[in-house]
Enzyme design. Structure first.
Site, PDB file in Angstrom:
ATOM      1  N   ARG A   1       0.846  -1.208   0.000  1.00 40.78           N
ATOM      2  CA  ARG A   1       0.000   0.000   0.000  1.00 40.78           C
ATOM      3  C   ARG A   1       0.880   1.257   0.000  1.00 40.78           C
ATOM      4  NH1 ARG A   1      -3.340   3.103   3.873  1.00 40.78           N
ATOM      5  NH2 ARG A   1      -5.149   3.891   2.751  1.00 40.78           N
TER       6      ARG A   1
ATOM      7  N   LYS B   1      -6.182   4.925   7.524  1.00 40.79           N
ATOM      8  CA  LYS B   1      -6.632   5.447   6.224  1.00 40.79           C
ATOM      9  C   LYS B   1      -7.130   6.871   6.382  1.00 40.79           C
ATOM     10  CE  LYS B   1      -9.875   4.206   2.505  1.00 40.79           C
ATOM     11  NZ  LYS B   1      -9.050   4.288   1.306  1.00 40.79           N
TER      12      LYS B   1
ATOM     13  N   SER C   1     -12.580  -2.695  -3.135  1.00 37.92           N
ATOM     14  CA  SER C   1     -12.978  -2.202  -1.806  1.00 37.92           C
ATOM     15  C   SER C   1     -14.454  -1.840  -1.760  1.00 37.92           C
ATOM     16  CB  SER C   1     -12.181  -0.949  -1.448  1.00 37.92           C
ATOM     17  OG  SER C   1     -10.826  -1.274  -1.284  1.00 37.92           O
TER      18      SER C   1
HETATM   19  N1  TZP Z   1      -9.168   0.624   4.020  1.00 39.88           N
HETATM   20  C1  TZP Z   1     -10.171   0.676   4.893  1.00 39.88           C
HETATM   21  S1  TZP Z   1      -9.630   0.748   6.474  1.00 39.88           S
HETATM   22  C2  TZP Z   1      -8.003   0.693   5.981  1.00 39.88           C
HETATM   23  C3  TZP Z   1      -7.942   0.633   4.603  1.00 39.88           C
HETATM   24  C4  TZP Z   1      -6.726   0.573   3.800  1.00 39.88           C
HETATM   25  C5  TZP Z   1      -6.870   0.756   6.926  1.00 39.88           C
HETATM   26  C6  TZP Z   1      -6.547  -0.566   7.557  1.00 39.88           C
HETATM   27  O1  TZP Z   1      -5.486  -0.387   8.441  1.00 39.88           O
HETATM   28  P1  TZP Z   1      -5.580  -0.795   9.989  1.00 39.88           P
HETATM   29  O2  TZP Z   1      -4.325  -0.213  10.578  1.00 39.88           O
HETATM   30  O3  TZP Z   1      -5.575  -2.290  10.026  1.00 39.88           O
HETATM   31  O4  TZP Z   1      -6.833  -0.185  10.547  1.00 39.88           O
END
Ligand code: TZP
Ligand code: MG
Length: 205
Positions: A39, A134, A107
């Site tokens: 990512r 995010k 997503s």
């Molecule tokens: N998409 C929705 S929540 C997220 C993404 C990329 C973040 C997930 O990261 P974490 O640290 O596991 O909450």
């Protein structure tokens, strides 16, 4: 089977790591990670390409799916088998038509997204819990919202957003194939143990 690779899906943010990538990647694979998604939000194309090359070399020979987030161009350049897309990316149907062999993720936060997922091989559904990983986070849907989207999609899926060893059990009857986790593993002092703890809990789903 794609569902097997979705069990413990690591979203790699190298800025969070407490150790070199060369130490982190073998540790999380030994801990039971089944997919690694690159990512690295905010990284340049050059940085993302270089990191992706390194991660693929470190995965070499292990049965772990390497996925590139958002960037079809970088996925193709790296020879990755999978790319994860969202509403702001090139539509799934166009990617599928041109690159039929690529594994495609999409997503989802609501039913419109489930429809847009179309021919994707799997969906990521969330956020399951609050998270600061995010920046442009969409509305919290929780385990019950995830359950509805997963049932409607009829595809293998991962829950995403704020998932930790403490709350993962709340997703056990949501119908997901597994969970996608970033900070709970990337920012851990002991990423092997963080991955292993999650994987052990997921085995009981
Ligand atoms: N998409 C929705 S929540 C997220 C993404 C990329 C973040 C997930 O990261 P974490 O640290 O596991 O909450
Ligand atoms: Mg995206």
């Amino acid at each position: 089977m794609i569902a097997e690779y979705l069990k413990l899906y690591l979203i790699l943010e190298t800025s969070m790591l407490k150790m070199p990538l060369e130490q982190f990647i073998p540790a999380v694979i030994n801990g039971g990670v089944t997919s690694i998604q690159l990512r690295d939000k905010g990284a340049t194309s050059a940085e993302m390409y270089a990191t992706g090359k390194k991660v693929m070399e470190l995965i070499n020979g292990r049965d772990v799916l390497f996925v590139v987030n958002d960037r079809l161009d970088i996925a193709l350049m790296l020879g990755a088998k999978a790319v994860h897309l969202g509403v702001k990316d090139i539509p799934v149907s166009n990617v599928r038509a041109k690159y039929p062999e690529l594994i495609l993720g999409y997503s989802c936060n609501d039913m419109d997204d489930v429809r847009a997922a179309g021919v994707a091989d799997y969906i990521g559904s969330g956020p399951a819990f609050p998270t600061s990983t995010k920046a442009d986070l969409r509305g919290l849907i929780g385990p019950s919202g995830i359950k509805e989207l997963v049932a409607a999609a009829g595809k293998p899926s991962v829950a995403i957003g704020g998932i930790t060893g403490e709350n993962v059990d709340q997703l056990s009857n949501s119908g997901v194939s597994g969970v996608a986790v970033s900070s709970a593993i990337c920012a851990a002092e002991d990423p092997y143990m963080a991955a292993k703890m999650l994987r052990d809990k997921l085995e009981k789903f």
